[in-house]
Design a protein around this motif. Sequence first.
Motif, PDB file in Angstrom:
ATOM      1  N   LYS A 156      -8.397   8.353  -2.586  1.00 60.00           N
ATOM      2  CA  LYS A 156      -8.088   7.683  -1.320  1.00 60.00           C
ATOM      3  C   LYS A 156      -8.591   6.245  -1.322  1.00 60.00           C
ATOM      4  N   VAL A 157      -9.778   6.034  -1.909  1.00 62.57           N
ATOM      5  CA  VAL A 157     -10.332   4.677  -1.998  1.00 62.57           C
ATOM      6  C   VAL A 157      -9.443   3.814  -2.882  1.00 62.57           C
TER       7      VAL A 157
ATOM      8  N   LEU B 127      -7.425   0.493  -1.860  1.00 64.12           N
ATOM      9  CA  LEU B 127      -7.648  -0.766  -2.578  1.00 64.12           C
ATOM     10  C   LEU B 127      -6.342  -1.330  -3.136  1.00 64.12           C
ATOM     11  N   LYS B 128      -5.474  -0.439  -3.626  1.00 62.52           N
ATOM     12  CA  LYS B 128      -4.171  -0.893  -4.127  1.00 62.52           C
ATOM     13  C   LYS B 128      -3.349  -1.507  -2.994  1.00 62.52           C
ATOM     14  N   ASP B 129      -3.442  -0.895  -1.806  1.00 64.41           N
ATOM     15  CA  ASP B 129      -2.759  -1.469  -0.639  1.00 64.41           C
ATOM     16  C   ASP B 129      -3.295  -2.863  -0.344  1.00 64.41           C
TER      17      ASP B 129
ATOM     18  N   ASP C 201      -7.656  -2.279   8.016  1.00 70.13           N
ATOM     19  CA  ASP C 201      -7.022  -1.186   8.767  1.00 70.13           C
ATOM     20  C   ASP C 201      -6.709  -0.005   7.858  1.00 70.13           C
ATOM     21  N   GLY C 202      -6.327  -0.302   6.611  1.00 69.98           N
ATOM     22  CA  GLY C 202      -5.987   0.753   5.661  1.00 69.98           C
ATOM     23  C   GLY C 202      -7.151   1.688   5.400  1.00 69.98           C
ATOM     24  N   PHE C 203      -8.349   1.115   5.374  1.00 70.90           N
ATOM     25  CA  PHE C 203      -9.536   1.950   5.177  1.00 70.90           C
ATOM     26  C   PHE C 203      -9.884   2.712   6.455  1.00 70.90           C
ATOM     27  N   ASN C 204      -9.731   2.062   7.599  1.00 73.52           N
ATOM     28  CA  ASN C 204     -10.051   2.716   8.875  1.00 73.52           C
ATOM     29  C   ASN C 204      -9.145   3.908   9.152  1.00 73.52           C
ATOM     30  N   GLU C 205      -7.904   3.816   8.668  1.00 74.36           N
ATOM     31  CA  GLU C 205      -6.929   4.874   8.930  1.00 74.36           C
ATOM     32  C   GLU C 205      -7.105   6.083   8.013  1.00 74.36           C
TER      33      GLU C 205
END
Length: 273
Positions: A21-22, A26-28, A71-75
């Motif tokens: 998931k990390v 990170l890729k995003d 936001d990608g990490f928060n989601e």
Amino acid sequence: MTGLKSYAMNMVNSKQFDDSKVKEALKDCVNFYSHGIDSVMVAIMAYRVKDYRTSNVQMSAAFDSAFDCEDGFNERKGLVFPLKKLNQIMIYVNELPLYFTYVLSNGATGGGGDFKGTCRKCAKGDPNISYDFCVTSLQAVPKSHNSTLKELGLIAMKLTKTNASSTKSFIKNLLKNKKINPHDKLALQDCIEVYSEAIDLLKEAMNDFKDKQYSEANIKLSSAMDSSTTCEQGFNEKKKGKMSPLTKENRNLFQLAAISLSIINMVGGKSYY
């Protein structure tokens, strides 16, 4: 921003982060930063030919890439954002050119979109919307100062989604408290579920809005807005007279969703103001 992109790429390839998931988040971020770099290049070219409005729009897009990354990490559940400090530095660095292109754009074009006027219409048409809250929320996003009505709609929906993601993370932290009573725990777990559904609905609503499917966007956004009420009422249902620890967060989501709905109706031609 180029350096931050490279740093994120190195983190993707590092054995330090084995969590899929990390790595996915990170890729995003790498993709967001790539788009941000492209936007900065377009902004520079536009600035050189004195097309300050285009330059400002592109700088705003670059500015947004930092927020999109976070936001990608928060989601994603339970992820710590490893780029927080560097991301914040990038935001600070971009604020100055963003401000100058905004000022030059206003000087060259006679001003951008009237987001305050939009907030007046929203507050006039819906008693649940506070004009001051609307202005404070929208003006926190630099791009809103020089946006079309449709762009404001996307900004409002993005703010709603960010609020929902942040509230979900806040609820998860509350649940870590080992002293929490059983009634609150059950209510908070229900809130996690409805907020997760709200985030998915908001993503779909944004895509519908971009595709001019305004009725679909309206329905999904309305359902997401109901999540705040469901969460709030859950505390009283689990135990009569119990105060919710999420009243402020639920109220903010409700208002942001109401603002988004109001703008959707304006864009879709269903305004009665």
